[in-house]
Design a protein around this motif. Structure first.
Motif, short mmCIF file in Angstrom:
data_model
loop_
_atom_site.label_atom_id
_atom_site.label_comp_id
_atom_site.label_asym_id
_atom_site.label_seq_id
_atom_site.Cartn_x
_atom_site.Cartn_y
_atom_site.Cartn_z
N ASP A 45 -1.28 -12.81 3.34
CA ASP A 45 0.20 -12.52 2.25
C ASP A 45 0.40 -11.04 2.90
O ASP A 45 1.09 -10.56 2.90
N GLY A 46 0.21 -10.87 3.86
CA GLY A 46 -0.10 -9.25 4.60
C GLY A 46 -1.26 -7.87 3.80
O GLY A 46 -1.17 -6.80 3.79
N THR A 47 -1.95 -8.72 2.84
CA THR A 47 -2.87 -7.90 1.84
C THR A 47 -4.27 -7.62 2.95
O THR A 47 -4.15 -8.88 3.69
N GLY A 56 -0.15 -6.81 -0.10
CA GLY A 56 0.92 -7.23 0.87
C GLY A 56 2.19 -6.72 -0.04
O GLY A 56 2.64 -6.83 -1.23
N ASN A 57 3.29 -7.02 0.50
CA ASN A 57 4.88 -7.41 -0.12
C ASN A 57 5.01 -7.57 -1.42
O ASN A 57 6.28 -7.21 -2.47
N SER A 58 4.93 -8.92 -1.46
CA SER A 58 5.20 -9.33 -2.55
C SER A 58 3.97 -9.96 -4.20
O SER A 58 4.58 -9.70 -5.28
N ASP A 59 3.25 -8.01 -3.84
CA ASP A 59 2.16 -7.94 -4.80
C ASP A 59 3.19 -7.18 -6.00
O ASP A 59 3.09 -5.46 -5.02
N GLU A 60 2.58 -6.74 -7.18
CA GLU A 60 2.57 -5.16 -7.49
C GLU A 60 2.22 -4.41 -7.86
O GLU A 60 2.72 -2.94 -7.47
N ARG A 61 1.17 -4.43 -7.21
CA ARG A 61 0.20 -3.68 -6.58
C ARG A 61 0.23 -2.80 -5.16
O ARG A 61 0.82 -3.53 -4.29
N PHE A 98 -9.61 3.39 -8.32
CA PHE A 98 -8.59 4.18 -8.60
C PHE A 98 -7.49 3.11 -8.22
O PHE A 98 -7.69 1.92 -6.98
N GLN A 99 -6.76 2.59 -8.97
CA GLN A 99 -5.57 1.45 -8.66
C GLN A 99 -3.83 2.05 -8.22
O GLN A 99 -4.08 3.24 -9.67
N LYS A 100 -3.60 2.37 -7.86
CA LYS A 100 -1.98 2.56 -7.73
C LYS A 100 -1.04 1.07 -7.98
O LYS A 100 -1.32 0.09 -6.60
N TYR A 101 -0.20 1.28 -8.60
CA TYR A 101 0.98 0.65 -8.36
C TYR A 101 2.30 0.77 -7.64
O TYR A 101 2.58 1.87 -7.77
N LYS A 102 2.95 -0.14 -7.29
CA LYS A 102 4.32 0.11 -6.09
C LYS A 102 5.33 0.86 -7.39
O LYS A 102 5.92 1.88 -7.01
N ASP A 103 5.50 0.21 -8.19
CA ASP A 103 6.05 1.69 -9.45
C ASP A 103 5.80 2.92 -9.94
O ASP A 103 6.26 3.42 -11.18
N GLY A 104 4.96 3.28 -9.39
CA GLY A 104 3.99 4.71 -9.53
C GLY A 104 2.71 4.28 -10.59
O GLY A 104 2.21 5.71 -10.67
N LYS A 105 2.73 3.31 -11.07
CA LYS A 105 1.58 3.57 -12.54
C LYS A 105 0.02 3.56 -11.63
O LYS A 105 0.54 3.38 -10.10
N ILE A 106 0.03 4.45 -12.83
CA ILE A 106 -1.99 4.54 -11.73
C ILE A 106 -3.35 4.23 -12.40
O ILE A 106 -2.37 4.31 -13.88
N GLU A 107 -3.86 3.13 -12.09
CA GLU A 107 -5.05 3.21 -13.31
C GLU A 107 -6.28 4.03 -12.23
O GLU A 107 -6.00 3.43 -11.46
N LYS A 108 -6.45 4.21 -13.04
CA LYS A 108 -8.25 5.46 -13.02
C LYS A 108 -9.09 5.56 -13.44
O LYS A 108 -9.14 6.02 -14.77
N GLY A 109 -10.71 4.77 -13.30
CA GLY A 109 -11.84 4.49 -13.54
C GLY A 109 -12.63 3.37 -14.28
O GLY A 109 -12.17 2.89 -12.44
N ILE A 110 -13.06 2.91 -15.05
CA ILE A 110 -13.78 2.22 -14.94
C ILE A 110 -12.54 0.22 -14.96
O ILE A 110 -12.32 0.27 -15.55
N PHE A 111 -13.02 -0.53 -13.72
CA PHE A 111 -12.70 -1.97 -13.39
C PHE A 111 -13.95 -2.91 -13.95
O PHE A 111 -14.49 -2.10 -13.28
N ARG A 112 -13.10 -3.70 -14.84
CA ARG A 112 -14.70 -5.30 -15.05
C ARG A 112 -13.86 -6.15 -14.57
O ARG A 112 -13.25 -6.17 -15.03
#
Length: 109
Positions: free
Chosen positions: A22-24, A46-51, A68-82
């Protein structure tokens, strides 16, 4: 995922690059002998993902630890992931970070 020859050794794993249909695109560490993401890695979706991308720690092929995760709409999640889910905001604990750097330096000798 297509395997590309590792660029450097990693304790219990190797560094490499993988492309999915898928381009990921992932560049980072894998658990030795597997395609399970483990350690630091960066994934570009890839292009079809919101991230757009995630940069951070992986364990058992899932986002686990600081990232650190960035979404295509500009939303950012920075911190701890589980287990691939954003858990809480924050900076990495500085003492833990310093200890990790010392340990990694010993492993790289």
């Amino acid at each position: 995922m297509e395997w590309v020859e590792p660029s450097s050794a990693y304790v219990q794993g190797t560094a490499g690059v993988g492309d999915e249909v898928d381009g990921t695109y992932y560049e980072g560490y894998f658990k030795s002998g597997t395609l399970y993401k483990a350690g630091y890695g960066e994934i570009f979706y890839g292009n079809s993902d919101e991230r757009e991308y995630y940069k951070g720690m992986w364990w058992n092929d899932k986002k686990n630890g600081y990232g650190f995760q960035k979404y295509k709409d500009g939303k950012i999640e920075k911190g701890i992931f589980r287990n691939n889910r954003f858990y809480k905001e924050g900076e990495p604990y500085s003492q833990l970070y310093e200890n990790m750097k010392k340990t990694l330096a010993k492993w790289m000798l």
